[in-house]
Design an enzyme around this catalytic site. Structure first.
Site, PDB file in Angstrom:
ATOM      1  N   GLU A 118       0.313   4.043  -4.387  1.00 26.27           N
ATOM      2  CA  GLU A 118      -0.821   3.444  -3.657  1.00 26.27           C
ATOM      3  C   GLU A 118      -0.760   1.914  -3.813  1.00 26.27           C
ATOM      4  OE1 GLU A 118      -1.957   5.600  -1.858  1.00 26.27           O
ATOM      5  OE2 GLU A 118      -2.528   7.439  -2.873  1.00 26.27           O
ATOM      6  N   HIS A 121       1.774   0.531  -1.499  1.00 34.21           N
ATOM      7  CA  HIS A 121       1.280   0.513  -0.113  1.00 34.21           C
ATOM      8  C   HIS A 121       0.389  -0.706   0.128  1.00 34.21           C
ATOM      9  CE1 HIS A 121       1.846   5.184  -0.131  1.00 34.21           C
ATOM     10  NE2 HIS A 121       2.959   4.516  -0.314  1.00 34.21           N
ATOM     11  N   TYR A 127       2.102  -7.815   2.329  1.00 35.53           N
ATOM     12  CA  TYR A 127       3.368  -8.425   2.736  1.00 35.53           C
ATOM     13  C   TYR A 127       3.415  -8.637   4.256  1.00 35.53           C
ATOM     14  CZ  TYR A 127       8.451  -9.135   2.754  1.00 35.53           C
ATOM     15  OH  TYR A 127       9.709  -9.653   2.905  1.00 35.53           O
ATOM     16  N   GLU A 191      -6.726  11.048   2.874  1.00 34.92           N
ATOM     17  CA  GLU A 191      -5.268  10.967   3.042  1.00 34.92           C
ATOM     18  C   GLU A 191      -4.771  11.800   4.219  1.00 34.92           C
ATOM     19  OE1 GLU A 191      -3.781  11.476  -1.250  1.00 34.92           O
ATOM     20  OE2 GLU A 191      -3.239   9.462  -0.600  1.00 34.92           O
ATOM     21  N   GLU A 225       2.737   9.307   1.715  1.00 35.70           N
ATOM     22  CA  GLU A 225       1.413   9.903   1.923  1.00 35.70           C
ATOM     23  C   GLU A 225       1.486  11.387   2.232  1.00 35.70           C
ATOM     24  OE1 GLU A 225      -1.443   8.833   1.162  1.00 35.70           O
ATOM     25  OE2 GLU A 225      -0.845   6.808   0.713  1.00 35.70           O
ATOM     26  N   HIS A 228       1.597  12.937  -1.003  1.00 34.55           N
ATOM     27  CA  HIS A 228       0.281  12.919  -1.659  1.00 34.55           C
ATOM     28  C   HIS A 228      -0.588  14.047  -1.105  1.00 34.55           C
ATOM     29  CE1 HIS A 228       0.627   8.254  -2.361  1.00 34.55           C
ATOM     30  NE2 HIS A 228       1.639   8.926  -2.868  1.00 34.55           N
TER      31      HIS A 228
HETATM   32 FE    FE Z   1      -2.021   8.280  -1.002  1.00 32.18          FE
END
Ligand code: FE
Length: 344
Positions: A118, A121, A127, A191, A225, A228
């Site tokens: 996370e 991300h 960035y 998510e 993800e 996840h």
């Molecule tokens: Fe996640």
């Protein structure tokens, strides 16, 4: 908990996702929830960093006055406005809400990996924003300024508030249901639904050969993800097996109602992103896409699908499907595996 000296070998049958009896959260073996170890190993093999992806073309396109329309710029900014804070919410939920209550050491291993991902991300969004010279304080503050983003974040944060409380403990019927509800809200909704219009927008750009560096970042994020989400669903299903009394008809209906509420919020967010529709994607298409993925999430935890609509963005399943990944993913994986074998 103090260590009991000479207590004998840990009984794997006592290991539970939550409420493990005499839970030894330090000993990884013997392992019971092997899905967590598999997820941990897959996460390691997929390691990546945002700075490895070239943003040069995106920078040129963002600076050019003709490469992007004003609708496209607004869509990109709004999606980033959601993304920039969403993974911080996810990280906090993993580290501060889930971790301390999980009594399976192998699940804790993966939660540590997930928490780090996370952070990667959030780094990726930072960035992108920095590379394109966007207004950081505007983008990162959008969750407070754009109602459609605020409403999504607020739904998740308000529902999960209870288990952040310092005094919250699992072990009662009410609190165990509260924990399971957190997991459903976090995994299935945050998510599993709230990221997906934004993913679709980014891949919409990619399909037009626009902002492809940003889209590549998002492709890596989406790969993490989906892991996840799988892990969250596996935890939900394991708790259902270990404590079937929690999964009452009333509780099931509550989860279905929450998912339906989330679908409306996500659809509203999509109309904010695409007031006029671009790339052949419009609000009606998004509505159907969100309903389609919501049904998939419900089915994975054994709940009845609610919408029964086809997938209008079939190209998304190619972007999502980990078996059809582009070659650079394969290359990256190999590079990291080799990297681990280097002698220094
Ligand atoms: Fe996640």
């Amino acid at each position: 908990m103090p260590i009991t000296k000479g207590a004998g070998v840990v009984d794997i049958n006592k290991r539970r996702i939550i409420n493990g009896v005499d839970a030894d959260v330090i000993q990884l073996y013997p392992m019971r929830h092997t899905f967590a170890w598999d997820a941990y190993m897959a996460g390691n093999a997929n390691h990546w960093l945002p700075t490895e992806i070239s943003m040069q073309r995106d920078i040129e396109q963002w600076r050019s006055s003709s490469a992007l329309t004003s609708d496209e710029r607004k869509a990109f900014e709004t999606v980033l406005g959601f993304f920039t804070t969403a993974d911080s919410i996810a990280a906090n939920n993993v580290v501060l809400a889930l971790y301390k209550h999980v009594t399976s050491p192998e699940c804790r291993m993966y939660l540590l990996r997930q928490g780090y991902e996370e952070a990667v991300h959030t780094h990726a969004y930072q960035y992108i924003v920095e590379s394109l010279g966007m207004d950081e304080s505007k983008i990162f503050n959008m969750y407070r300024e754009v109602k459609a983003i605020y409403d999504k974040d607020n739904m998740v944060l308000a529902l999960n508030e209870g288990i952040f409380a310092p005094a919250f403990k699992t072990g009662t019927f009410e609190n165990d249901q509260k924990f399971l509800e957190n997991l459903c809200v976090f995994s299935l909704i945050m998510e599993g639904i709230f990221f997906y219009s934004s993913f679709a927008v980014m891949f919409g750009f990619q399909r037009q050969n626009k902002l492809t560096g940003s889209a590549e970042q998002i492709q890596y994020i989406m790969r993490d993800e989906s892991q996840h989400l799988n892990f969250g669903i596996n935890m939900i299903n394991a708790i259902k097996e270990e404590q079937p009394e929690l999964w009452t008809k009333e509780f099931q209906q509550r989860i279905i109602d929450l998912v339906k509420r989330a679908v409306v919020l996500e659809y509203t967010f999509a109309t904010e992103v695409f007031p006029r529709g671009i790339f052949g994607m419009n609000a009606a298409g998004f509505k159907q896409y969100i309903e389609h993925i919501a049904d998939r999430r419900l089915e994975r935890v054994g709940l009845a699908s609610q919408y029964n609509v086809t997938n209008p963005f079939t190209w998304m399943s190619e972007a999502v499907d980990l078996n059809k990944e582009k070659n650079f993913f394969e290359t990256r994986v190999t590079e990291y595996k080799t990297g681990g074998q280097l002698s220094w």
